[in-house]
Design a protein around this motif. Sequence first.
Motif, PDB file in Angstrom:
ATOM      1  N   GLY A 114       8.408  36.501  58.917  1.00 27.76           N
ATOM      2  CA  GLY A 114       9.423  36.254  57.887  1.00 27.76           C
ATOM      3  C   GLY A 114       8.777  35.867  56.574  1.00 27.76           C
ATOM      4  N   ALA A 115       9.521  36.096  55.488  1.00 25.33           N
ATOM      5  CA  ALA A 115       9.076  35.669  54.158  1.00 25.33           C
ATOM      6  C   ALA A 115      10.005  34.559  53.699  1.00 25.33           C
ATOM      7  CB  ALA A 115       9.168  36.840  53.185  1.00 25.33           C
ATOM      8  N   THR A 116       9.429  33.583  53.006  1.00 25.55           N
ATOM      9  CA  THR A 116      10.291  32.494  52.539  1.00 25.55           C
ATOM     10  C   THR A 116       9.934  32.069  51.121  1.00 25.55           C
ATOM     11  OG1 THR A 116      11.199  30.326  53.110  1.00 25.55           O
ATOM     12  CG2 THR A 116       8.837  30.596  53.423  1.00 25.55           C
ATOM     13  N   SER A 117      10.968  31.708  50.379  1.00 33.87           N
ATOM     14  CA  SER A 117      10.723  31.040  49.102  1.00 33.87           C
ATOM     15  C   SER A 117      10.836  29.532  49.325  1.00 33.87           C
ATOM     16  CB  SER A 117      11.716  31.523  48.046  1.00 33.87           C
ATOM     17  OG  SER A 117      13.049  31.373  48.506  1.00 33.87           O
ATOM     18  N   GLY A 118      11.015  29.133  50.569  1.00 31.68           N
ATOM     19  CA  GLY A 118      10.978  27.700  50.871  1.00 31.68           C
ATOM     20  C   GLY A 118      11.842  27.269  52.042  1.00 31.68           C
ATOM     21  N   ASP A 119      13.037  27.778  52.161  1.00 32.23           N
ATOM     22  CA  ASP A 119      13.957  27.237  53.174  1.00 32.23           C
ATOM     23  C   ASP A 119      14.035  28.063  54.450  1.00 32.23           C
ATOM     24  OD1 ASP A 119      14.716  24.931  51.804  1.00 32.23           O
ATOM     25  OD2 ASP A 119      16.072  26.074  50.528  1.00 32.23           O
ATOM     26  N   THR A 120      14.057  29.384  54.332  1.00 30.11           N
ATOM     27  CA  THR A 120      14.117  30.214  55.540  1.00 30.11           C
ATOM     28  C   THR A 120      12.957  29.879  56.472  1.00 30.11           C
ATOM     29  OG1 THR A 120      15.257  32.063  54.495  1.00 30.11           O
ATOM     30  CG2 THR A 120      13.905  32.599  56.393  1.00 30.11           C
ATOM     31  N   GLY A 121      11.776  29.652  55.896  1.00 31.88           N
ATOM     32  CA  GLY A 121      10.573  29.432  56.697  1.00 31.88           C
ATOM     33  C   GLY A 121      10.700  28.212  57.597  1.00 31.88           C
ATOM     34  N   GLY A 122      11.077  27.083  57.005  1.00 28.76           N
ATOM     35  CA  GLY A 122      11.212  25.858  57.795  1.00 28.76           C
ATOM     36  C   GLY A 122      12.281  26.015  58.861  1.00 28.76           C
ATOM     37  N   ALA A 123      13.389  26.632  58.480  1.00 34.03           N
ATOM     38  CA  ALA A 123      14.498  26.797  59.437  1.00 34.03           C
ATOM     39  C   ALA A 123      14.085  27.714  60.587  1.00 34.03           C
ATOM     40  CB  ALA A 123      15.726  27.357  58.714  1.00 34.03           C
ATOM     41  N   ALA A 124      13.328  28.778  60.265  1.00 38.89           N
ATOM     42  CA  ALA A 124      12.895  29.713  61.315  1.00 38.89           C
ATOM     43  C   ALA A 124      11.911  29.020  62.256  1.00 38.89           C
ATOM     44  CB  ALA A 124      12.254  30.942  60.679  1.00 38.89           C
ATOM     45  N   ILE A 125      10.983  28.283  61.673  1.00 38.30           N
ATOM     46  CA  ILE A 125       9.985  27.601  62.511  1.00 38.30           C
ATOM     47  C   ILE A 125      10.669  26.583  63.415  1.00 38.30           C
ATOM     48  CG2 ILE A 125       8.097  25.903  62.358  1.00 38.30           C
ATOM     49  CD1 ILE A 125       6.964  27.683  60.062  1.00 38.30           C
ATOM     50  N   GLU A 126      11.630  25.846  62.856  1.00 35.81           N
ATOM     51  CA  GLU A 126      12.360  24.864  63.663  1.00 35.81           C
ATOM     52  C   GLU A 126      13.118  25.552  64.808  1.00 35.81           C
ATOM     53  OE1 GLU A 126      12.030  21.633  63.330  1.00 35.81           O
ATOM     54  OE2 GLU A 126      13.444  21.253  64.968  1.00 35.81           O
ATOM     55  N   ALA A 127      13.688  26.705  64.519  1.00 39.73           N
ATOM     56  CA  ALA A 127      14.505  27.397  65.531  1.00 39.73           C
ATOM     57  C   ALA A 127      13.647  28.054  66.615  1.00 39.73           C
ATOM     58  CB  ALA A 127      15.389  28.447  64.856  1.00 39.73           C
ATOM     59  N   PHE A 128      12.400  28.412  66.291  1.00 38.92           N
ATOM     60  CA  PHE A 128      11.596  29.180  67.256  1.00 38.92           C
ATOM     61  C   PHE A 128      10.396  28.405  67.802  1.00 38.92           C
ATOM     62  CE2 PHE A 128      13.996  32.508  65.154  1.00 38.92           C
ATOM     63  CZ  PHE A 128      14.320  33.353  66.211  1.00 38.92           C
ATOM     64  N   ARG A 129      10.138  27.184  67.285  1.00 37.47           N
ATOM     65  CA  ARG A 129       8.927  26.476  67.714  1.00 37.47           C
ATOM     66  C   ARG A 129       8.970  26.230  69.227  1.00 37.47           C
ATOM     67  NH1 ARG A 129       9.303  20.740  64.586  1.00 37.47           N
ATOM     68  NH2 ARG A 129       7.459  20.249  65.851  1.00 37.47           N
ATOM     69  N   GLY A 130       7.872  26.523  69.858  1.00 38.68           N
ATOM     70  CA  GLY A 130       7.764  26.268  71.295  1.00 38.68           C
ATOM     71  C   GLY A 130       8.460  27.296  72.173  1.00 38.68           C
ATOM     72  N   ARG A 131       9.131  28.275  71.593  1.00 35.72           N
ATOM     73  CA  ARG A 131       9.810  29.276  72.438  1.00 35.72           C
ATOM     74  C   ARG A 131       8.757  30.222  73.024  1.00 35.72           C
ATOM     75  NH1 ARG A 131      15.296  28.856  72.380  1.00 35.72           N
ATOM     76  NH2 ARG A 131      16.156  27.775  70.580  1.00 35.72           N
ATOM     77  N   GLU A 132       8.852  30.412  74.313  1.00 37.48           N
ATOM     78  CA  GLU A 132       7.819  31.142  75.054  1.00 37.48           C
ATOM     79  C   GLU A 132       7.738  32.622  74.687  1.00 37.48           C
ATOM     80  OE1 GLU A 132       5.213  31.042  77.146  1.00 37.48           O
ATOM     81  OE2 GLU A 132       5.267  29.025  76.295  1.00 37.48           O
ATOM     82  N   ARG A 133       8.870  33.196  74.303  1.00 33.49           N
ATOM     83  CA  ARG A 133       8.895  34.656  74.143  1.00 33.49           C
ATOM     84  C   ARG A 133       8.614  35.128  72.715  1.00 33.49           C
ATOM     85  NH1 ARG A 133      10.407  37.501  78.340  1.00 33.49           N
ATOM     86  NH2 ARG A 133      10.872  36.239  80.158  1.00 33.49           N
ATOM     87  N   THR A 134       8.365  34.177  71.824  1.00 38.50           N
ATOM     88  CA  THR A 134       8.164  34.587  70.424  1.00 38.50           C
ATOM     89  C   THR A 134       6.982  33.866  69.780  1.00 38.50           C
ATOM     90  OG1 THR A 134       9.906  32.970  69.952  1.00 38.50           O
ATOM     91  CG2 THR A 134      10.501  35.279  69.732  1.00 38.50           C
ATOM     92  N   ASP A 135       6.297  34.579  68.904  1.00 39.65           N
ATOM     93  CA  ASP A 135       5.403  33.942  67.936  1.00 39.65           C
ATOM     94  C   ASP A 135       6.082  34.067  66.594  1.00 39.65           C
ATOM     95  OD1 ASP A 135       2.711  33.193  69.109  1.00 39.65           O
ATOM     96  OD2 ASP A 135       3.029  35.203  69.922  1.00 39.65           O
TER      97      ASP A 135
END
Length: 468
Positions: free
Chosen positions: A138-159
């Motif tokens: 993903g590309a972020t100007s600031g907010d999408t990035g944090g939200a995406a990382i929070e939503a996917f952190r630690g999920r086994e099926r995704t980097d």
Amino acid sequence: MRYVSTRGDAPVLDFADVLLQGLARDGGLYLPETWPQFDAKTIAGFAGKSYQDVAFEVIRPFTGGTIKDADLKRMIDEAYATFRHPAVTPLVQIAPNRFVLELFHGPTLAFKDVAMQLLGRLMDHVLAERNQRATIVGATSGDTGGAAIEAFRGRERTDVFILFPEGRVSDVQRRQMTTPTEANVHALAVEGNFDDCQAIVKGMFNHFDFRDRVGLSGVNSINWARILAQIVYYFVAGVAVGAPHRPVSFTVPTGNFGDIFAGYAAMRMGMPVDKLVIATNRNDILVRTLETGRYEMRGVSATISPSMDIQISSNFERLLAEMHGRDGASVKAMMGSLSQSGSFTIGDVPLAEMRKLFAAGRCGEDQTAATIARTHAETGYLLDPHTAIGVHVAEELGDSEAPMIVLGTAHPAKFPAAVKAASGVYPALPEQLEPMMTATERQSVLPADLGAIERHVEENARAVKGTA
Ligand SMILES: Cc1ncc(COP(=O)(O)O)c(C=O)c1O
Ligand SMILES: N[C@@H](CCOP(=O)(O)O)C(=O)O
């Protein structure tokens, strides 16, 4: 429900496939083939229901049976249990007929959490059903990035790899991306601006060998499910101030045109909207486009509302497709002209239609700061710089009979320096986010170069190594 590309040359997909696709294979963006319709009685029936119940009713028709009702309900409940406010997206009145829709009570303090918390769960669900892994870029100007990382952190099926413009995001935004310790999280500081980051992500999607090798998925608002989840709050907020019995207006701080396109979708589904107002900072390409009919890039400049420092507004392509009767050839020609010459012209008929549906206004740096200061002095309410842009543009339009809802897209604590400079008040970070401000940061600094970033992703993505 089937999904078609704005450019008309990509396979038609169902919801589950669209969820994992990101960009269509012809470079376009997916749109539902038709808009589900809600009559006035159905919309009136949303009054008094929980956010979660309305979300289920709004989202369900778009899934076309690819997600079981019980699973969808569970994922919606889990997603919005992460929000700090029981109403999920509460409304706050700041003037007699003007409201702020607070969309920032999720884990990373921006409206992106509303969609991302659900998207993370939906993608995980579909990947598990298919026994697949995905590499999210993903590309972020600031907010999408944090939200995406929070939503996917630690999920086994995704980097998850997030490209952000080095030095152009706030400290809080950067730390939300660089302090998570999970091995599947990769924060990439790119030596360029947001448009460079977004172009590189699109370049990866258009590089089919790479795309297929790493199992590329997208979580920017090119992903239809991001827009879908955002349609919900237009219904919830509209009904709270009198829809469908009277029309409602929305002013939307705009960059990539995803949030306001969700408002357009709500309108197409039956929500009575008086005005949909595009509010930009001095990077005002969308305002100029509505004024002149010409979409023309002029360079992007850094502002105190950094998340809106955008020139190539991805989702405008979805609106162009709508305004051109879904004629893929016209959209392709305009997008071709944009990438070749940095501009394109919109025909008189689609432009007139756009002007009927949308108003637009810009807000300069001094006006943003003045709006934060004045609103705080008059009402005690502290705006973040992005929401302040919406409030300023709504004020300039003046009052009408329809209630005006300004979308509150971020919490002021995400931009403490700008808010303090404008108002004299330092907005405190919610307690649970404080540890992040002293935690160790982890990021890779990379040039704005497609090849270099593809190599980095391939070396670090577990999907490539076949660990599924
Ligand atoms: C705080 C904030 N406000 C407004 C926007 C603009 O939203 P959109 O890109 O959906 O137009 C963004 C970024 O997307 C944002 O992070
Ligand atoms: N402002 C956004 C830019 C990316 O937008 P998206 O909605 O397409 O993900 C950000 O904060 O990253």
